[in-house]
Design a protein around this motif. Structure first.
Motif, PDB file in Angstrom:
ATOM      1  N   ALA A  18      52.467 -61.565  19.581  1.00  0.00           N
ATOM      2  CA  ALA A  18      51.207 -62.019  20.174  1.00  0.00           C
ATOM      3  C   ALA A  18      50.096 -62.081  19.132  1.00  0.00           C
ATOM      4  O   ALA A  18      49.263 -62.994  19.153  1.00  0.00           O
ATOM      5  N   ALA A  19      50.094 -61.121  18.210  1.00  0.00           N
ATOM      6  CA  ALA A  19      49.084 -61.141  17.146  1.00  0.00           C
ATOM      7  C   ALA A  19      49.259 -62.366  16.262  1.00  0.00           C
ATOM      8  O   ALA A  19      48.277 -63.022  15.876  1.00  0.00           O
ATOM      9  N   ILE A  20      50.499 -62.705  15.937  1.00  0.00           N
ATOM     10  CA  ILE A  20      50.766 -63.894  15.126  1.00  0.00           C
ATOM     11  C   ILE A  20      50.318 -65.152  15.862  1.00  0.00           C
ATOM     12  O   ILE A  20      49.621 -66.010  15.306  1.00  0.00           O
ATOM     13  N   ALA A  21      50.682 -65.264  17.117  1.00  0.00           N
ATOM     14  CA  ALA A  21      50.403 -66.474  17.887  1.00  0.00           C
ATOM     15  C   ALA A  21      48.918 -66.687  18.143  1.00  0.00           C
ATOM     16  O   ALA A  21      48.456 -67.833  18.232  1.00  0.00           O
ATOM     17  N   THR A  22      48.164 -65.606  18.273  1.00  0.00           N
ATOM     18  CA  THR A  22      46.743 -65.716  18.599  1.00  0.00           C
ATOM     19  C   THR A  22      45.833 -65.575  17.389  1.00  0.00           C
ATOM     20  O   THR A  22      44.611 -65.579  17.532  1.00  0.00           O
ATOM     21  N   GLY A  23      46.416 -65.425  16.211  1.00  0.00           N
ATOM     22  CA  GLY A  23      45.619 -65.361  14.988  1.00  0.00           C
ATOM     23  C   GLY A  23      44.925 -64.042  14.747  1.00  0.00           C
ATOM     24  O   GLY A  23      43.944 -63.979  13.983  1.00  0.00           O
ATOM     25  N   GLN A  24      45.400 -62.953  15.364  1.00  0.00           N
ATOM     26  CA  GLN A  24      44.821 -61.630  15.123  1.00  0.00           C
ATOM     27  C   GLN A  24      45.322 -61.074  13.789  1.00  0.00           C
ATOM     28  O   GLN A  24      46.398 -61.430  13.322  1.00  0.00           O
TER      29      GLN A  24
ATOM     30  N   LEU B  85      55.596 -57.080  28.236  1.00  0.00           N
ATOM     31  CA  LEU B  85      54.264 -56.498  28.390  1.00  0.00           C
ATOM     32  C   LEU B  85      53.415 -56.597  27.136  1.00  0.00           C
ATOM     33  O   LEU B  85      52.191 -56.773  27.225  1.00  0.00           O
ATOM     34  N   GLY B  86      54.026 -56.473  25.974  1.00  0.00           N
ATOM     35  CA  GLY B  86      53.249 -56.562  24.736  1.00  0.00           C
ATOM     36  C   GLY B  86      52.559 -57.914  24.595  1.00  0.00           C
ATOM     37  O   GLY B  86      51.437 -58.009  24.088  1.00  0.00           O
ATOM     38  N   TRP B  87      53.240 -58.949  25.047  1.00  0.00           N
ATOM     39  CA  TRP B  87      52.675 -60.305  25.002  1.00  0.00           C
ATOM     40  C   TRP B  87      51.629 -60.506  26.095  1.00  0.00           C
ATOM     41  O   TRP B  87      50.520 -60.986  25.843  1.00  0.00           O
ATOM     42  N   SER B  88      51.972 -60.123  27.331  1.00  0.00           N
ATOM     43  CA  SER B  88      51.049 -60.355  28.449  1.00  0.00           C
ATOM     44  C   SER B  88      49.779 -59.526  28.323  1.00  0.00           C
ATOM     45  O   SER B  88      48.721 -59.925  28.820  1.00  0.00           O
ATOM     46  N   ALA B  89      49.857 -58.376  27.656  1.00  0.00           N
ATOM     47  CA  ALA B  89      48.661 -57.556  27.462  1.00  0.00           C
ATOM     48  C   ALA B  89      47.605 -58.287  26.648  1.00  0.00           C
ATOM     49  O   ALA B  89      46.400 -58.044  26.789  1.00  0.00           O
ATOM     50  N   VAL B  90      48.043 -59.211  25.795  1.00  0.00           N
ATOM     51  CA  VAL B  90      47.119 -59.984  24.957  1.00  0.00           C
ATOM     52  C   VAL B  90      46.748 -61.308  25.623  1.00  0.00           C
ATOM     53  O   VAL B  90      45.577 -61.707  25.636  1.00  0.00           O
ATOM     54  N   THR B  91      47.722 -61.979  26.205  1.00  0.00           N
ATOM     55  CA  THR B  91      47.508 -63.341  26.694  1.00  0.00           C
ATOM     56  C   THR B  91      47.246 -63.430  28.199  1.00  0.00           C
ATOM     57  O   THR B  91      46.731 -64.438  28.680  1.00  0.00           O
ATOM     58  N   GLY B  92      47.638 -62.401  28.953  1.00  0.00           N
ATOM     59  CA  GLY B  92      47.490 -62.443  30.399  1.00  0.00           C
ATOM     60  C   GLY B  92      48.512 -63.328  31.080  1.00  0.00           C
ATOM     61  O   GLY B  92      48.367 -63.680  32.258  1.00  0.00           O
TER      62      GLY B  92
END
Length: 321
Positions: A61-67, A182-189
């Protein structure tokens, strides 16, 4: 073979698959030791393996969202949640399996079959741990809260699977891999392809490493009538584990690609794959102590991928900055 060192004052004999000299057996107050053992605190590999899919997904999720890196607060919550919910799940499993555990050499010394803890006390302990887990889950967005609660269905049915299916490890994988969602949905919803792919990768990885774990109990499982993938695969266990691990690497690679991962992420994946290959190379004629050691080594295997994903996010963020 060297004789084990004698136990000192206040020390308890550890269970066969527990870490030798762990503080639970040497320093914890005697009254609470059985409860700590119900939660498997002296066997940290369980919560470690439960945690890794959460961290993998958070890294993707960090990679995909640029964090710059996986959300530290989320990673801490996943750590706490993995410890307490693994403890609650193991306590529930022990309540259900207490009669079967009494028939297996590796498990008959556990707190319930050995009479150190009553069923009522264990149930109350499980509820307490579950409430802590709920408090952790409520820190996330509403989508993740609902998704987290949904996992309880799988957790509830898992202890019964070893009675009715030759592949209880598959159901364990469904439960233990839930953090990959959950790790993904916690960032992206929401849930997207990388989350589903890393979840699937973790499921087959779990089948592989838990088959290694089950190799310790094949003889006792036959006597007790307990079903397992190790019994089901039989003489083809090594090949089946290799297939599971290869599939896990392929699916994890697709997850990294879908999330937009770069060279560092794929380097972490390659290191993960190399470790799994090394495990397979050690499986021919494996003994129980070696099987346990290989099973535990999956913490290091999974960390290689988690670190690769985190460093890839950091590198991409630095280049964009």
């Amino acid at each position: 073979m060297q004789e084990p060192a004698p136990l000192g004052p206040g020390q308890d004999a550890p269970l066969p698959d527990a870490l030798t000299g762990h503080w639970v057996d040497t320093r914890a107050p005697r009254r609470i030791r059985p409860f700590l053992k119900l939660a498997r605190i002296e066997r940290p590999i369980g919560w470690q393996l439960l945690l890794l899919p959460c961290w993998w997904s958070a890294g993707l999720a960090a990679i995909a969202t640029g964090q710059a890196f996986p959300n530290p607060w989320h990673c801490l919550l996943f750590l706490i949640g993995a410890i307490v919910m693994r403890g609650a799940g193991c306590t529930f499993n022990d309540i259900v399996d207490r009669k079967l555990d009494a028939q297996v050499a590796r498990t008959r010394g556990r707190p319930l079959p050995s009479g150190q803890v009553t069923v009522k006390a264990a149930a109350l302990f499980m509820v307490g741990l579950s409430l802590v887990g709920l408090a952790v889950l409520l820190q996330f967005n509403s989508f993740t809260i609902i998704a987290g609660i949904a996992s309880l269905v799988i957790v509830a049915v898992y202890p019964f699977m070893k009675r009715i299916t030759n592949m209880p490890q598959f159901v364990l994988g469904l439960a233990f891999s839930w953090g990959g969602l959950l790790g993904w949905s916690a960032v992206t919803g929401r849930l997207d392809a990388p989350a589903f792919l890393i979840y699937a990768a973790s499921v087959v990885w779990t089948i592989g490493y838990d088959t290694i774990y089950a190799m310790q109990d094949i003889e006792d499982d036959v006597i007790a009538g307990i079903k397992s993938s190790a019994r089901y695969f039989g003489d083809h266990g090594r090949e089946a584990i290799a297939l599971c691990f290869a599939t896990a690497v392929l699916l994890a690679g697709l997850a990294v690609w879908n999330a937009g991962g770069g060279p560092i992420a794929f380097a972490g994946l390659a290191a993960f794959a190399g470790h799994l290959g090394w495990q397979v190379s050690k499986l021919k004629g494996v003994t129980s102590p070696v099987a346990l050691s290989l099973f535990r080594s999956n913490w290091h295997a999974g960390l290689l991928l988690a670190v690769g994903l985190a460093l890839d996010a950091l590198g991409r963020f630095a280049l964009q900055g």
